[in-house]
Design an enzyme around this catalytic site. Structure first.
Site, PDB file in Angstrom:
ATOM      1  N   SER A  35       0.847  -1.189   0.000  1.00  0.00           N
ATOM      2  CA  SER A  35       0.000   0.000   0.000  1.00  0.00           C
ATOM      3  C   SER A  35       0.891   1.251   0.000  1.00  0.00           C
ATOM      4  O   SER A  35       1.681   1.435  -0.915  1.00  0.00           O
ATOM      5  CB  SER A  35      -0.958  -0.032   1.196  1.00  0.00           C
ATOM      6  OG  SER A  35      -1.979   0.925   1.066  1.00  0.00           O
ATOM      7  N   ASP A  80      -8.636  -6.196  -4.865  1.00  0.00           N
ATOM      8  CA  ASP A  80      -8.325  -5.017  -4.061  1.00  0.00           C
ATOM      9  C   ASP A  80      -9.235  -3.875  -4.501  1.00  0.00           C
ATOM     10  O   ASP A  80      -9.129  -3.381  -5.619  1.00  0.00           O
ATOM     11  CB  ASP A  80      -6.854  -4.635  -4.265  1.00  0.00           C
ATOM     12  CG  ASP A  80      -6.379  -3.522  -3.334  1.00  0.00           C
ATOM     13  OD1 ASP A  80      -7.227  -2.747  -2.855  1.00  0.00           O
ATOM     14  OD2 ASP A  80      -5.156  -3.438  -3.103  1.00  0.00           O
ATOM     15  N   HIS A 127      -6.803  -6.145  -0.254  1.00  0.00           N
ATOM     16  CA  HIS A 127      -5.787  -5.098  -0.082  1.00  0.00           C
ATOM     17  C   HIS A 127      -4.712  -5.565   0.888  1.00  0.00           C
ATOM     18  O   HIS A 127      -4.877  -5.509   2.103  1.00  0.00           O
ATOM     19  CB  HIS A 127      -6.433  -3.808   0.422  1.00  0.00           C
ATOM     20  CG  HIS A 127      -5.500  -2.647   0.430  1.00  0.00           C
ATOM     21  ND1 HIS A 127      -4.933  -2.146  -0.709  1.00  0.00           N
ATOM     22  CD2 HIS A 127      -4.998  -1.900   1.450  1.00  0.00           C
ATOM     23  CE1 HIS A 127      -4.151  -1.137  -0.406  1.00  0.00           C
ATOM     24  NE2 HIS A 127      -4.157  -0.971   0.898  1.00  0.00           N
TER      25      HIS A 127
END
Length: 528
Positions: A193, A402, A442
């Site tokens: 991320s 995601d 994610h």
């Protein structure tokens, strides 16, 4: 860009570790670090203490937004070192080191951050230490997953974008070599991320600091990622607006999309293998006259129209593509990510220096302003010329379900690198490989074989899998130290019935192809 709820690697991961493995002087050397380690006048050692395996973890940052990065306990015997580094007259970075008692392979691991970056990734540090790496983390130059510290403090923003990572890496290496009184053998980076964006920044600007870099779901194209989140926020509206969907309604949309696209790969297994082939038709959830969500679990025309627009790319006022669509299959993530406050904090405090700026004020003009500013190069959208020259390896992965950072942005970046460097995939392979991961959300969790040895674990039954060579961290180690480049990344998951699902995920531009048989077995899949 916030990470999913996770737990650290369990004791099963490091069952070979024991108190008898601790060197005789380990505890003494650890406690003396606060007195003995003085690399320069900008560094102050705050804490040096021995943590025994099984010690309950207590976060010293004590900020409510940082709790999701906390492991439950320490899983190996280690020396914990906490330092503060002055980076300018108005900024500083807190750096942490987990130095395991068992460091026979002499490996160094730098970890990334999440969200707006003000929380040390202790969970990832615990994972790295459990794998035998001297592991470093930092708070990215401010405290908390918030942009408030950016207000009128450009040096703090600079730390967030790249300087904290450079500072923590350099200091972490000095501390590691000083403590173990020997040189580091190989240096690695792993983050997801925001941590993925940090890793790409390292790959683009200072790759010589690492031998191998692992980036997951990178938040590069940062400015447009945040503007797209604001666009989605306004598109879907707020509770009470005719376009708004609550969590249960998003779950219903996800079910419709799975019904439409799950079988595209030839098998119904609850995973959309290639969302790029999926064009959802949310009209299938439309209410007939007289029907309501309460009576028939259906959606209004206004809601269906808003959902349809979520599957459309986001363009600027002059027609330039800014960001890709929501990835089909990632419909639940917008509840947590698509309406996040990161864009609002970034615009309020970093771009306009105006705490009174309202999310309702967002427009395409705002997106233009954010792009023009591109503070300290936060977009992170350069090619990998420096990485190739340095001989550093880059492994990128992205979950295909995601919904926070669509995987289509990673495909787009890979092809950007190929075009800008004039290199087809075969010529990128020696230094850059990209692995789309079907069924991964994610960074962690998901409906498919999502656990890939990246430290994000929801199930302790999976925690031993990174010890095998198929996960991303150990695949990078093999690539760097043995010259064995990864062709596939092995993913695992434990299903509700307790059955283990295993699948090999293919290196792009190859795709996972169902060959027949039990879809939970990797032998039933191939790369094509």
């Amino acid at each position: 860009m916030k990470f999913v709820a996770i737990c650290a690697a369990s004791a099963a991961l490091i069952s070979t570790s024991s108190a008898t493995a601790i060197p005789n002087d380990f505890k003494t050397r650890c406690s003396r670090l606060a007195h003995d380690f003085h690399p320069d006048r900008n560094v102050k050692v705050l804490v040096s203490e021995f943590w025994a395996k099984g010690t309950p973890f207590k976060n010293p940052e004590n900020h409510p937004t940082c709790n999701m990065w906390n492991p439950a306990k320490v899983t190996v015997d280690l020396c914990r070192l906490r330092m503060n580094v002055t980076t300018s007259e108005t900024s500083s970075v807190t750096v942490e080191a987990f130095l395991p008692a068992d460091w026979k392979e002499r490996r160094f691991l730098m970890t990334g951050n999440g969200g707006l970056g003000g929380c040390t990734a202790y969970d990832q540090m615990g994972f790295g230490a459990a794998m035998g790496f001297a592991t470093i983390g930092h708070n990215n130059g401010h405290l908390g997953d918030t942009g408030v510290p950016f207000l009128n403090r450009p040096e703090v923003i600079k730390d967030y974008v790249y300087r904290a990572l450079v500072t923590a890496t350099d200091l972490g290496k000095k501390a590691t070599s000083h403590f173990y009184q020997t040189d580091i053998k190989k240096s690695y980076y792993m983050g997801c991320s925001t941590g993925g964006r940090q890793g790409l920044k390292a790959a683009q600007q200072f790759p010589q600091k690492f031998d191998g870099i692992i980036v997951g779901a990178p938040a590069n194209n940062f400015n447009n990622l945040l503007s797209n989140q604001a666009h989605q926020f306004k598109l879907m509206g707020k509770p009470g607006d005719p376009t708004y969907l609550n969590k249960d309604q998003w779950v219903a949309v996800n079910k419709v999309v799975l019904e439409q696209c799950d079988g595209l790969d030839g098998v119904l297994d609850g995973v959309i293998e290639d969302p790029m082939k999926c064009i959802p038709r949310p009209e299938a959830a439309l209410c007939r006259p007289g029907q309501t969500w309460e009576s028939h679990r259906c959606l209004t025309g206004a809601q269906v129209g808003a959902v349809r627009r979520m599957y459309e790319p986001f363009y600027s006022s002059n027609g330039t593509l800014l960001y890709n669509r929501l990835s089909p299959g990632g419909e639940i993530d917008p509840i947590r990510y698509g309406t996040s406050g990161y864009i609002f904090d970034w615009v309020r405090y970093a771009i306009y220096s105006n705490p009174a700026w309202s999310p309702d004020d967002f427009s395409l003009a705002t997106a233009d302003d954010v792009n023009k500013a591109d503070l300290y190069g936060v977009s992170t959208w350069e090619d990998l010329t420096k990485l190739k020259a340095a001989g550093t390896k880059l492994l990128q992965y992205h979950g295909l379900m995601d919904g926070g950072i669509t995987a289509e942005n990673s495909y787009r970046y890979y092809e950007h690198v190929s075009r800008s460097m004039g290199l087809p995939s075969g010529d990128l392979d020696p230094f850059y490989r990209f692995f789309p991961i079907p069924g991964l959300g994610h960074c962690g969790s998901g409906d498919g074989a999502w656990y890939i040895g990246n430290g994000f674990s929801l199930n302790t039954e999976l925690d031993a899998s990174p010890l095998q060579n198929g996960g991303v961290l150990m695949s990078m180690v093999k690539w760097v130290e043995q010259g064995i480049a990864p062709e596939r990344i092995t993913g695992r998951a434990v299903k509700e019935n307790g059955k283990m699902m295993v699948k090999d995920h293919c290196k792009w531009p190859s795709r996972n192809v169902y060959k027949g048989g039990d879809p939970d077995l990797k032998e039933s899949w191939g790369c094509q």
